[in-house]
Design a protein around this motif. Structure first.
Motif, PDB file in Angstrom:
ATOM      1  N   ARG A 236      -7.646   7.274 -30.748  1.00  0.00           N
ATOM      2  CA  ARG A 236      -6.355   7.710 -30.192  1.00  0.00           C
ATOM      3  C   ARG A 236      -6.075   9.158 -30.551  1.00  0.00           C
ATOM      4  O   ARG A 236      -6.669   9.718 -31.490  1.00  0.00           O
ATOM      5  CB  ARG A 236      -5.219   6.799 -30.674  1.00  0.00           C
ATOM      6  N   VAL A 237      -5.166   9.758 -29.775  1.00  0.00           N
ATOM      7  CA  VAL A 237      -4.787  11.154 -29.991  1.00  0.00           C
ATOM      8  C   VAL A 237      -3.268  11.276 -29.984  1.00  0.00           C
ATOM      9  O   VAL A 237      -2.561  10.426 -29.450  1.00  0.00           O
ATOM     10  CB  VAL A 237      -5.374  12.072 -28.895  1.00  0.00           C
ATOM     11  N   VAL A 238      -2.776  12.355 -30.590  1.00  0.00           N
ATOM     12  CA  VAL A 238      -1.365  12.722 -30.492  1.00  0.00           C
ATOM     13  C   VAL A 238      -1.348  14.096 -29.811  1.00  0.00           C
ATOM     14  O   VAL A 238      -2.159  14.958 -30.131  1.00  0.00           O
ATOM     15  CB  VAL A 238      -0.660  12.765 -31.869  1.00  0.00           C
ATOM     16  N   HIS A 239      -0.446  14.260 -28.851  1.00  0.00           N
ATOM     17  CA  HIS A 239      -0.432  15.521 -28.100  1.00  0.00           C
ATOM     18  C   HIS A 239       0.924  15.730 -27.440  1.00  0.00           C
ATOM     19  O   HIS A 239       1.702  14.784 -27.244  1.00  0.00           O
ATOM     20  CB  HIS A 239      -1.533  15.530 -27.038  1.00  0.00           C
ATOM     21  N   ALA A 240       1.207  16.993 -27.106  1.00  0.00           N
ATOM     22  CA  ALA A 240       2.374  17.312 -26.295  1.00  0.00           C
ATOM     23  C   ALA A 240       1.939  17.089 -24.856  1.00  0.00           C
ATOM     24  O   ALA A 240       1.244  17.917 -24.269  1.00  0.00           O
ATOM     25  CB  ALA A 240       2.813  18.751 -26.530  1.00  0.00           C
ATOM     26  N   SER A 241       2.335  15.951 -24.294  1.00  0.00           N
ATOM     27  CA  SER A 241       1.762  15.507 -23.030  1.00  0.00           C
ATOM     28  C   SER A 241       2.360  16.183 -21.802  1.00  0.00           C
ATOM     29  O   SER A 241       1.684  16.904 -21.077  1.00  0.00           O
ATOM     30  CB  SER A 241       1.913  13.990 -22.901  1.00  0.00           C
ATOM     31  N   ASN A 242       3.636  15.936 -21.547  1.00  0.00           N
ATOM     32  CA  ASN A 242       4.285  16.495 -20.358  1.00  0.00           C
ATOM     33  C   ASN A 242       5.795  16.424 -20.526  1.00  0.00           C
ATOM     34  O   ASN A 242       6.295  15.799 -21.470  1.00  0.00           O
ATOM     35  CB  ASN A 242       3.832  15.753 -19.096  1.00  0.00           C
ATOM     36  N   PRO A 243       6.553  17.050 -19.629  1.00  0.00           N
ATOM     37  CA  PRO A 243       8.011  17.076 -19.785  1.00  0.00           C
ATOM     38  C   PRO A 243       8.659  15.705 -19.785  1.00  0.00           C
ATOM     39  O   PRO A 243       9.745  15.532 -20.342  1.00  0.00           O
ATOM     40  CB  PRO A 243       8.468  17.898 -18.571  1.00  0.00           C
ATOM     41  N   ARG A 244       8.043  14.712 -19.159  1.00  0.00           N
ATOM     42  CA  ARG A 244       8.658  13.385 -19.080  1.00  0.00           C
ATOM     43  C   ARG A 244       8.606  12.637 -20.403  1.00  0.00           C
ATOM     44  O   ARG A 244       9.574  12.010 -20.812  1.00  0.00           O
ATOM     45  CB  ARG A 244       7.967  12.567 -17.987  1.00  0.00           C
ATOM     46  N   VAL A 245       7.470  12.698 -21.103  1.00  0.00           N
ATOM     47  CA  VAL A 245       7.317  11.895 -22.325  1.00  0.00           C
ATOM     48  C   VAL A 245       7.309  12.733 -23.599  1.00  0.00           C
ATOM     49  O   VAL A 245       7.429  12.192 -24.691  1.00  0.00           O
ATOM     50  CB  VAL A 245       6.035  11.035 -22.267  1.00  0.00           C
ATOM     51  N   GLY A 246       7.137  14.047 -23.481  1.00  0.00           N
ATOM     52  CA  GLY A 246       7.146  14.898 -24.670  1.00  0.00           C
ATOM     53  C   GLY A 246       5.914  14.697 -25.530  1.00  0.00           C
ATOM     54  O   GLY A 246       4.817  14.431 -25.033  1.00  0.00           O
ATOM     55  N   ILE A 247       6.088  14.805 -26.853  1.00  0.00           N
ATOM     56  CA  ILE A 247       4.985  14.581 -27.793  1.00  0.00           C
ATOM     57  C   ILE A 247       4.788  13.076 -27.934  1.00  0.00           C
ATOM     58  O   ILE A 247       5.726  12.344 -28.238  1.00  0.00           O
ATOM     59  CB  ILE A 247       5.289  15.220 -29.161  1.00  0.00           C
ATOM     60  N   THR A 248       3.576  12.620 -27.705  1.00  0.00           N
ATOM     61  CA  THR A 248       3.324  11.178 -27.690  1.00  0.00           C
ATOM     62  C   THR A 248       1.903  10.892 -28.158  1.00  0.00           C
ATOM     63  O   THR A 248       1.120  11.810 -28.411  1.00  0.00           O
ATOM     64  CB  THR A 248       3.527  10.620 -26.271  1.00  0.00           C
ATOM     65  N   THR A 249       1.572   9.616 -28.283  1.00  0.00           N
ATOM     66  CA  THR A 249       0.208   9.201 -28.607  1.00  0.00           C
ATOM     67  C   THR A 249      -0.413   8.543 -27.383  1.00  0.00           C
ATOM     68  O   THR A 249       0.280   7.942 -26.575  1.00  0.00           O
ATOM     69  CB  THR A 249       0.168   8.229 -29.794  1.00  0.00           C
ATOM     70  N   SER A 250      -1.744   8.679 -27.253  1.00  0.00           N
ATOM     71  CA  SER A 250      -2.450   8.109 -26.110  1.00  0.00           C
ATOM     72  C   SER A 250      -3.840   7.660 -26.524  1.00  0.00           C
ATOM     73  O   SER A 250      -4.326   8.022 -27.602  1.00  0.00           O
ATOM     74  CB  SER A 250      -2.588   9.145 -24.975  1.00  0.00           C
ATOM     75  N   ASN A 251      -4.461   6.892 -25.648  1.00  0.00           N
ATOM     76  CA  ASN A 251      -5.869   6.562 -25.789  1.00  0.00           C
ATOM     77  C   ASN A 251      -6.657   7.858 -25.648  1.00  0.00           C
ATOM     78  O   ASN A 251      -6.364   8.673 -24.768  1.00  0.00           O
ATOM     79  CB  ASN A 251      -6.254   5.579 -24.676  1.00  0.00           C
ATOM     80  N   LEU A 252      -7.655   8.079 -26.494  1.00  0.00           N
ATOM     81  CA  LEU A 252      -8.465   9.293 -26.418  1.00  0.00           C
ATOM     82  C   LEU A 252      -9.067   9.450 -25.025  1.00  0.00           C
ATOM     83  O   LEU A 252      -9.257  10.570 -24.547  1.00  0.00           O
ATOM     84  CB  LEU A 252      -9.555   9.244 -27.485  1.00  0.00           C
ATOM     85  N   TYR A 253      -9.339   8.314 -24.361  1.00  0.00           N
ATOM     86  CA  TYR A 253      -9.947   8.342 -23.034  1.00  0.00           C
ATOM     87  C   TYR A 253      -8.921   8.091 -21.935  1.00  0.00           C
ATOM     88  O   TYR A 253      -9.261   7.550 -20.878  1.00  0.00           O
ATOM     89  CB  TYR A 253     -11.073   7.306 -22.957  1.00  0.00           C
ATOM     90  N   TYR A 254      -7.669   8.497 -22.156  1.00  0.00           N
ATOM     91  CA  TYR A 254      -6.668   8.316 -21.101  1.00  0.00           C
ATOM     92  C   TYR A 254      -7.045   9.135 -19.856  1.00  0.00           C
ATOM     93  O   TYR A 254      -6.580   8.876 -18.756  1.00  0.00           O
ATOM     94  CB  TYR A 254      -5.273   8.713 -21.606  1.00  0.00           C
ATOM     95  N   ARG A 255      -7.869  10.129 -20.050  1.00  0.00           N
ATOM     96  CA  ARG A 255      -8.590  10.824 -18.989  1.00  0.00           C
ATOM     97  C   ARG A 255      -9.923  11.247 -19.592  1.00  0.00           C
ATOM     98  O   ARG A 255     -10.084  11.229 -20.814  1.00  0.00           O
ATOM     99  CB  ARG A 255      -7.805  12.032 -18.458  1.00  0.00           C
ATOM    100  N   THR A 256     -10.887  11.608 -18.776  1.00  0.00           N
ATOM    101  CA  THR A 256     -12.221  11.910 -19.289  1.00  0.00           C
ATOM    102  C   THR A 256     -12.207  13.153 -20.174  1.00  0.00           C
ATOM    103  O   THR A 256     -11.818  14.234 -19.718  1.00  0.00           O
ATOM    104  CB  THR A 256     -13.204  12.134 -18.120  1.00  0.00           C
ATOM    105  N   PRO A 257     -12.606  13.039 -21.455  1.00  0.00           N
ATOM    106  CA  PRO A 257     -12.656  14.221 -22.337  1.00  0.00           C
ATOM    107  C   PRO A 257     -13.726  15.191 -21.840  1.00  0.00           C
ATOM    108  O   PRO A 257     -14.776  14.802 -21.352  1.00  0.00           O
ATOM    109  CB  PRO A 257     -13.034  13.632 -23.701  1.00  0.00           C
ATOM    110  N   TYR A 258     -13.438  16.473 -21.990  1.00  0.00           N
ATOM    111  CA  TYR A 258     -14.399  17.514 -21.599  1.00  0.00           C
ATOM    112  C   TYR A 258     -15.289  17.853 -22.793  1.00  0.00           C
ATOM    113  O   TYR A 258     -16.509  18.005 -22.642  1.00  0.00           O
ATOM    114  CB  TYR A 258     -13.628  18.751 -21.137  1.00  0.00           C
ATOM    115  N   CYS A 259     -14.687  17.974 -23.972  1.00  0.00           N
ATOM    116  CA  CYS A 259     -15.458  18.251 -25.182  1.00  0.00           C
ATOM    117  C   CYS A 259     -14.580  17.995 -26.401  1.00  0.00           C
ATOM    118  O   CYS A 259     -13.384  17.708 -26.262  1.00  0.00           O
ATOM    119  CB  CYS A 259     -15.983  19.697 -25.212  1.00  0.00           C
ATOM    120  N   ALA A 260     -15.171  18.059 -27.576  1.00  0.00           N
ATOM    121  CA  ALA A 260     -14.437  17.892 -28.825  1.00  0.00           C
ATOM    122  C   ALA A 260     -14.939  18.923 -29.820  1.00  0.00           C
ATOM    123  O   ALA A 260     -16.124  19.291 -29.801  1.00  0.00           O
ATOM    124  CB  ALA A 260     -14.629  16.473 -29.369  1.00  0.00           C
TER     125      ALA A 260
END
Length: 484
Positions: A455-479
Motif C-alpha cells: 500500500r501507499v500513502v499519497h496526495a491523490s486528488n482534490p476529491r479525496v485529498g491525502i489518502t492511502t491506496s493499493n500500490l497497484y491502484y494503477r500500473t506503477p511505472y517505476c520505484a
C-alpha cells in the motif's frame, strides 16, 4: 257444474277488487316506503358497478380511491349515481383507468439528504431537548427507517437517531440533489482496464487499472465514462467494464468529530515541529558557516605574504592546474615512466546522471517505517495543486518532498525529477519509505510513498485529498529507494 263456474267467477272478481283497493292505498300512503325501495335499488346497482370495476382488473388501491372520490359528491349529483337511478348502462371505465396509473416510487424513497444551511443535529429521541448523538452536515445522506410525526429515525455511517423531516430532501426531491452533493464512482469489473486519452478504442492508452479499484467519475456518457485516476491524470474507460455508484457524505458522531479534531491538531503539531527543527537546523548551519568563515579569514591574515609569494612562484603552473580541475575534476597519478599525469574522472553533471541509473545511490539513511508513519499522520488533509503544506494543502510531489524534509532528506519539487533520484528497484520489492511512481503516456506524473504491505500513502486528488491506496491502484511505472 254451472254452480262451480259461477263460484270461480265470483272469487276472481273479488280478488281483482281487492288488489285494486290495496294498490290505491299503497300509492297514497306509502311515500316513505317507496323512497327507501328506490335507494335500495340504487345501492344494489352501485354494488354491481363496483363488482364490474374489480372484475375488469382494476384492483390497484389507487384506482379504488379515484372512483370513490368521484362518486361521493354532495347531493348525489355524481354521474355514477344518476346513471344507476335511471337504470342506464354504467359509464365506461376510461376515466377511472386513467387516474389509476400509479406513479413509480423513487429509489430514494427511504433516503434523506440534509438541506440544512450547515448541519442538523441527530438526537437520541424525537424532541428538541433530547441528547445530541451526531450531526448530518449539508449534503450528507441518511437511510430513513421510520417516521414519527414530524420526525424520522435515520441511520447514517455509525450514527442512528432522530431528525426533523423539514431538514431533509426525500424521494424525488433527493434525486434532484445528486449532482449537487453526490459523487459518482466507477468500480472496475474486469481484470485490467485501459484508460484512454479520448473516447475511442484506437486512442492512446494512458494507464491500466486493476479489477475492483474505484475512481471518481467526472462525466458519464452512453458508451464511455470519464474518470479521474489521480492528480491531473484523467481519461476515458469503456462503460460496460465499470459499475457506476453514487456516494454521499455520511453523518458524523460526536465521538468521531472529536477524534477528527484531535487528528488535525496532531497533524498541525507535527508540521509545526518539523518546521521548528528546520529553522533550528538552518540557524545551526548559519552559525557554523559563520565560525568557519571567521576562522578561514584569520588563517589567511596570519599566512599573509608567504601565501602571496607562493602563488607568484607557482606562476603559470597554477593556471594550468586550475584549467584541469575546472574541466575534468581529475586527480593526479603517474604513468609507467613516473611522470605526473592527470587522471580524468566523471564531472559533477555526469555524477548526477549516474545516480539516476539502475545502479544509482541512495540520498540518505533512516527508518523507512518512521517516514511512512509520519506521512500517515496527514491522511484526510486536503489536496492542492502546486502546494506543499501537509496541513493546508499539497500535491503528490509536494507531499513526498515535505515528508522526507522532516528527516533531513531533500527531494526535487516535481514527481518527474523525484523519479530520477535514489536507487531503482522493482515495485514488487518496495518497502516502507520507498517512492512509487506512475506515468501517463510514458511520462511520470504522480508519486506516492510506500507504507508497506503493498500500500501507499499519497496526495491523490482534490476529491479525496491525502489518502492511502493499493500500490497497484494503477500500473506503477517505476520505484526508487531513497534510503540506504
Amino acid at each position: 257444474m254451472k254452480h262451480k263456474k259461477i263460484g270461480k267467477y265470483a272469487i276472481g272478481t273479488g280478488l281483482v277488487l281487492s288488489f285494486g283497493l290495496c294498490g290505491h292505498y299503497m300509492s297514497s300512503s306509502s311515500t316513505t316506503m317507496g323512497t327507501e325501495t328506490e335507494l335500495a335499488g340504487m345501492a344494489y346497482t352501485l354494488d354491481q358497478y363496483c363488482t364490474m370495476q374489480v372484475g375488469t382488473g382494476q384492483s390497484d388501491p389507487e384506482a379504488i380511491v379515484a372512483f370513490e372520490d368521484t362518486s361521493n359528491t354532495q347531493g348525489g349529483n355524481s354521474t355514477v349515481s344518476g346513471s344507476a337511478v335511471g337504470g342506464a348502462t354504467p359509464p365506461p371505465t376510461t376515466s377511472a383507468t386513467a387516474t389509476a396509473t400509479p406513479k413509480p416510487e423513487s429509489e430514494y424513497a427511504n433516503v434523506g439528504i440534509s438541506i440544512a444551511a450547515d448541519y442538523v443535529n441527530i438526537r437520541k429521541k424525537p424532541n428538541t431537548e433530547a441528547e445530541i448523538v451526531g450531526k448530518l452536515y449539508r449534503g450528507s445522506a441518511a437511510t430513513i427507517s421510520s417516521t414519527e410525526g414530524d420526525w424520522v429515525y435515520i441511520r447514517s455511517g455509525s450514527v442512528s437517531g432522530y431528525i426533523m423531516k423539514d431538514y431533509l430532501a426525500i424521494g424525488y426531491s433527493a434525486e434532484r440533489l445528486i449532482d449537487d452533493f453526490g459523487t459518482k464512482w466507477a468500480t472496475v469489473t474486469t481484470e485490467t482496464l485501459r484508460v484512454r486519452e479520448e473516447k475511442s478504442e484506437t486512442c492512446k492508452i494512458l494507464t491500466l487499472l486493476p479489477e475492483d479499484e474505484t475512481y471518481e467519475v467526472l462525466r458519464e456518457e452512453t458508451d464511455w465514462v470519464k474518470i479521474r485516476v489521480d492528480g491531473d491524470t484523467t481519461g476515458y474507460v469503456a462503460k460496460p467494464y465499470v459499475k457506476i455508484s453514487v456516494q454521499f457524505k455520511k453523518a458524523v458522531s460526536i465521538e468521531e468529530e472529536r477524534e477528527e479534531e484531535r487528528r488535525k491538531a496532531a497533524a498541525a503539531a507535527a508540521a509545526a515541529e518539523a518546521e521548528e527543527e528546520r529553522q533550528q537546523s538552518r540557524s545551526s548551519n548559519s552559525s557554523s558557516n559563520s565560525s568557519s568563515s571567521s576562522s578561514n579569514h584569520s588563517s589567511r591574515r596570519s599566512s599573509g605574504g608567504s601565501s602571496s609569494s607562493s602563488s607568484k612562484r607557482s606562476g603559470s603552473g597554477s593556471s594550468s592546474s586550475k584549467s584541469h580541475t575546472s574541466g575534468n575534476s581529475g586527480s593526479l597519478g603517474s604513468d609507467d615512466s613516473g611522470n605526473n599525469i592527470t587522471k580524468p574522472t566523471e564531472s559533477k553533471t555526469s555524477s548526477k546522471k549516474s545516480s539516476s541509473d539502475d545502479g544509482g545511490s541512495t540520498l540518505g539513511s533512516g527508518d523507512g517505517s518512521a517516514i511512512a508513519s509520519y506521512g500517515l499522520k496527514f491522511v484526510g488533509n486536503p489536496y492542492a495543486y502546486g502546494g506543499s503544506s501537509l496541513t493546508h494543502g499539497t500535491d503528490c510531489s509536494g507531499f513526498t518532498m515535505s515528508v522526507f524534509k522532516k528527516f533531513g532528506i531533500s527531494l526535487p519539487r516535481t514527481s518527474g525529477a523525484q523519479s530520477r533520484v535514489g536507487k531503482k528497484i522493482s515495485p514488487s520489492s518496495a518497502r516502507a519509505g520507498d517512492l512509487i511512481f506512475y506515468a501517463s503516456g510514458g511520462r511520470v506524473n504522480h508519486v506516492a510513498l510506500c507504507i508497506g504491505g503493498g500500500r501507499v500513502v499519497h496526495a491523490s486528488n482534490p476529491r479525496v485529498g491525502i489518502t492511502t491506496s493499493n500500490l497497484y491502484y494503477r500500473t506503477p511505472y517505476c520505484a526508487r529507494r531513497v534510503l540506504g
